[in-house]
Scaffold this motif. Structure first.
Motif, PDB file in Angstrom:
ATOM      1  N   GLU A 159       0.816  -1.220   0.000  1.00 32.90           N
ATOM      2  CA  GLU A 159       0.000   0.000   0.000  1.00 32.90           C
ATOM      3  C   GLU A 159       0.849   1.269   0.000  1.00 32.90           C
ATOM      4  N   ASN A 160       2.055   1.162   0.510  1.00 31.85           N
ATOM      5  CA  ASN A 160       2.888   2.348   0.679  1.00 31.85           C
ATOM      6  C   ASN A 160       3.901   2.576  -0.438  1.00 31.85           C
ATOM      7  N   LEU A 161       4.257   1.531  -1.166  1.00 30.10           N
ATOM      8  CA  LEU A 161       5.410   1.620  -2.059  1.00 30.10           C
ATOM      9  C   LEU A 161       5.246   2.650  -3.175  1.00 30.10           C
ATOM     10  N   GLU A 162       4.163   2.562  -3.924  1.00 26.58           N
ATOM     11  CA  GLU A 162       4.017   3.473  -5.062  1.00 26.58           C
ATOM     12  C   GLU A 162       3.927   4.936  -4.628  1.00 26.58           C
ATOM     13  N   PRO A 163       3.147   5.272  -3.585  1.00 24.61           N
ATOM     14  CA  PRO A 163       3.116   6.671  -3.148  1.00 24.61           C
ATOM     15  C   PRO A 163       4.481   7.196  -2.702  1.00 24.61           C
ATOM     16  N   ILE A 164       5.283   6.372  -2.005  1.00 24.64           N
ATOM     17  CA  ILE A 164       6.574   6.870  -1.532  1.00 24.64           C
ATOM     18  C   ILE A 164       7.530   7.066  -2.693  1.00 24.64           C
ATOM     19  N   LEU A 165       7.467   6.218  -3.710  1.00 27.09           N
ATOM     20  CA  LEU A 165       8.311   6.412  -4.887  1.00 27.09           C
ATOM     21  C   LEU A 165       7.900   7.662  -5.657  1.00 27.09           C
ATOM     22  N   ASP A 166       6.601   7.898  -5.752  1.00 27.52           N
ATOM     23  CA  ASP A 166       6.125   9.117  -6.429  1.00 27.52           C
ATOM     24  C   ASP A 166       6.619  10.367  -5.694  1.00 27.52           C
ATOM     25  N   ARG A 167       6.548  10.359  -4.367  1.00 26.35           N
ATOM     26  CA  ARG A 167       7.009  11.515  -3.585  1.00 26.35           C
ATOM     27  C   ARG A 167       8.526  11.692  -3.710  1.00 26.35           C
ATOM     28  N   LEU A 168       9.239  10.572  -3.718  1.00 24.01           N
ATOM     29  CA  LEU A 168      10.697  10.648  -3.866  1.00 24.01           C
ATOM     30  C   LEU A 168      11.077  11.327  -5.178  1.00 24.01           C
ATOM     31  N   HIS A 169      10.450  10.919  -6.263  1.00 21.80           N
ATOM     32  CA  HIS A 169      10.840  11.459  -7.563  1.00 21.80           C
ATOM     33  C   HIS A 169      10.296  12.860  -7.803  1.00 21.80           C
ATOM     34  N   ALA A 170       9.257  13.230  -7.073  1.00 20.04           N
ATOM     35  CA  ALA A 170       8.818  14.631  -7.121  1.00 20.04           C
ATOM     36  C   ALA A 170       9.818  15.518  -6.387  1.00 20.04           C
TER      37      ALA A 170
ATOM     38  N   HIS B 138      17.710   7.685  -8.052  1.00 18.46           N
ATOM     39  CA  HIS B 138      17.239   6.347  -8.351  1.00 18.46           C
ATOM     40  C   HIS B 138      16.852   5.663  -7.039  1.00 18.46           C
ATOM     41  N   ALA B 139      16.000   4.664  -7.139  1.00 15.50           N
ATOM     42  CA  ALA B 139      15.561   3.918  -5.953  1.00 15.50           C
ATOM     43  C   ALA B 139      15.818   2.442  -6.168  1.00 15.50           C
ATOM     44  N   LEU B 140      16.280   1.788  -5.115  1.00 19.43           N
ATOM     45  CA  LEU B 140      16.432   0.333  -5.111  1.00 19.43           C
ATOM     46  C   LEU B 140      15.502  -0.231  -4.047  1.00 19.43           C
ATOM     47  N   VAL B 141      14.502  -0.962  -4.465  1.00 16.68           N
ATOM     48  CA  VAL B 141      13.583  -1.626  -3.539  1.00 16.68           C
ATOM     49  C   VAL B 141      14.172  -2.987  -3.208  1.00 16.68           C
ATOM     50  N   VAL B 142      14.496  -3.190  -1.922  1.00 19.53           N
ATOM     51  CA  VAL B 142      15.053  -4.473  -1.474  1.00 19.53           C
ATOM     52  C   VAL B 142      13.929  -5.207  -0.749  1.00 19.53           C
ATOM     53  N   ASP B 143      13.317  -6.141  -1.441  1.00 19.25           N
ATOM     54  CA  ASP B 143      12.142  -6.819  -0.877  1.00 19.25           C
ATOM     55  C   ASP B 143      12.513  -8.181  -0.329  1.00 19.25           C
ATOM     56  N   ASP B 144      12.119  -8.434   0.919  1.00 20.21           N
ATOM     57  CA  ASP B 144      12.458  -9.674   1.613  1.00 20.21           C
ATOM     58  C   ASP B 144      11.346 -10.706   1.500  1.00 20.21           C
ATOM     59  N   GLY B 145      10.929 -10.986   0.272  1.00 24.66           N
ATOM     60  CA  GLY B 145       9.938 -12.036   0.056  1.00 24.66           C
ATOM     61  C   GLY B 145       8.567 -11.703   0.585  1.00 24.66           C
ATOM     62  N   SER B 146       8.120 -10.450   0.409  1.00 21.09           N
ATOM     63  CA  SER B 146       6.816 -10.027   0.926  1.00 21.09           C
ATOM     64  C   SER B 146       5.683 -10.901   0.382  1.00 21.09           C
TER      65      SER B 146
ATOM     66  N   GLU C  75       6.342  -7.939  -6.443  1.00 24.78           N
ATOM     67  CA  GLU C  75       5.751  -7.935  -7.791  1.00 24.78           C
ATOM     68  C   GLU C  75       5.397  -6.507  -8.219  1.00 24.78           C
ATOM     69  N   LEU C  76       4.840  -5.724  -7.269  1.00 31.78           N
ATOM     70  CA  LEU C  76       4.514  -4.335  -7.587  1.00 31.78           C
ATOM     71  C   LEU C  76       5.785  -3.552  -7.908  1.00 31.78           C
ATOM     72  N   ALA C  77       6.842  -3.771  -7.130  1.00 28.70           N
ATOM     73  CA  ALA C  77       8.099  -3.069  -7.381  1.00 28.70           C
ATOM     74  C   ALA C  77       8.624  -3.377  -8.774  1.00 28.70           C
TER      75      ALA C  77
ATOM     76  N   LYS D  68       6.863  -4.267 -11.365  1.00 26.63           N
ATOM     77  CA  LYS D  68       5.970  -3.619 -12.333  1.00 26.63           C
ATOM     78  C   LYS D  68       6.323  -2.141 -12.485  1.00 26.63           C
ATOM     79  N   ILE D  69       6.592  -1.459 -11.355  1.00 26.11           N
ATOM     80  CA  ILE D  69       6.976  -0.041 -11.411  1.00 26.11           C
ATOM     81  C   ILE D  69       8.321   0.106 -12.118  1.00 26.11           C
ATOM     82  N   ALA D  70       9.265  -0.787 -11.801  1.00 23.19           N
ATOM     83  CA  ALA D  70      10.602  -0.717 -12.392  1.00 23.19           C
ATOM     84  C   ALA D  70      10.558  -0.911 -13.901  1.00 23.19           C
ATOM     85  N   ALA D  71       9.631  -1.720 -14.375  1.00 23.02           N
ATOM     86  CA  ALA D  71       9.516  -1.948 -15.819  1.00 23.02           C
ATOM     87  C   ALA D  71       9.082  -0.696 -16.562  1.00 23.02           C
ATOM     88  N   GLN D  72       8.451   0.231 -15.829  1.00 20.88           N
ATOM     89  CA  GLN D  72       7.953   1.464 -16.451  1.00 20.88           C
ATOM     90  C   GLN D  72       8.826   2.678 -16.149  1.00 20.88           C
ATOM     91  N   ASP D  73       9.703   2.569 -15.162  1.00 21.12           N
ATOM     92  CA  ASP D  73      10.511   3.717 -14.738  1.00 21.12           C
ATOM     93  C   ASP D  73      11.962   3.271 -14.572  1.00 21.12           C
TER      94      ASP D  73
END
Length: 264
Positions: free
Chosen positions: A18-29, A35-43, A49-51, A53-58
């Motif tokens: 729920e938090n990932l996309e909004p925080i990335l949007d705020r970071l890039h604003a 650049h951002a590296l999302v280190v996901d521990d098997g959520s 998966e969401l990360a 998907k975002i990375a494929a577009q940005d």
């Protein structure tokens, strides 16, 4: 920070869909070139998966997926290694849950003009915490005061997790020796940086309680920090008593909100 330096914001995640996309949007604003590296521990909630998907577009977003939850410290160490291997000059720690305000990242980056490590501090003048219960406020304040005393570490907020560091300092510090997993990781490597003579600065930030998801703070994490800080402090003081040993005076300077003080 010098112009043209590449900035990588390392964001550990576990169940932060729920938090990932909004925080990335705020970071890039706030810092469009970062650049951002999302280190996901098997959520299990699909954060990884969401990360992806975002990375494929940005192209500014990258993903490091790990198979299991192994703690904050190992996630950051993996992120630091990835960042240095890919040529980033400045590495930033930032939570995914919105408690750290990306809009304040420029303050941390500006602090690197004359520092090697800049800590976002809740407990220096101008820093503050929003929406925390009194018990957690007291725990954080007392924990930092105890850390300052036990380790003779002149930092107001050694446990904070919003910080920026020059890549050269990351290369100098023995992260392979850092065993801490919870927020004690922050104390561990800040202490190592000060002892290595690094220039450390604190700048005031606002810390906000998360809106979505569940806090990762547990009693075991607090216990780990208390035990480790106590043990490190005892070892440090016992070492000063060895024959021929000069009591420790750490080289370097720590700056607090633009003021400097000798590190002792």
């Amino acid at each position: 920070m010098s112009a043209g330096q590449r900035v990588l914001v390392v964001i550990p995640t576990y169940d932060e869909v729920e938090n990932l996309e909004p925080i990335l949007d705020r970071l890039h604003a706030a810092v469009p070139d970062a650049h951002a590296l999302v280190v996901d521990d098997g959520s299990p909630d699909g954060t990884g998966e969401l990360a992806e998907k975002i990375a494929a577009q940005d192209p500014r977003v990258h993903v490091l997926r790990r198979t299991e939850k192994s703690g904050l410290g190992p996630a950051y160490v993996a992120g630091f290694r990835w960042g240095r291997a890919h040529g980033y000059d400045v590495l930033v720690e930032m939570d995914a849950d919105g408690s750290h305000h990306p809009e304040q990242l420029p303050l941390l980056l500006a602090g690197l003009e004359d520092a090697d490590l800049v800590l976002g501090s809740r407990w220096v003048p101008g820093g503050r915490v929003e929406d925390w219960p009194r018990r957690r406020l007291l725990l954080s304040r007392l924990g930092n005061r105890y850390t300052r005393w036990a380790l003779r570490l002149p930092l107001a907020d050694a446990t904070g997790g919003f910080r920026a560091v020059r890549g050269e300092l990351v290369d100098r510090l023995p992260f392979d020796e850092v065993a801490s997993q919870g927020y004690c990781f922050q104390v561990d490597w800040a202490w190592r940086a000060v002892r290595a003579g690094a220039r450390v600065a604190e700048v005031p930030i606002t810390f906000s309680e998360r809106e979505f998801g569940r806090s990762k703070m547990t009693a075991s994490i607090v216990e780990e920090a208390l035990v480790r800080v106590t043990w490190w402090g005892l070892q440090d003081r016992l070492a000063d008593r060895l024959p021929g040993r000069v009591p420790r005076a750490v080289p370097g300077r720590v700056r607090d909100g633009g003021r400097s003080s000798e590190v002792r």
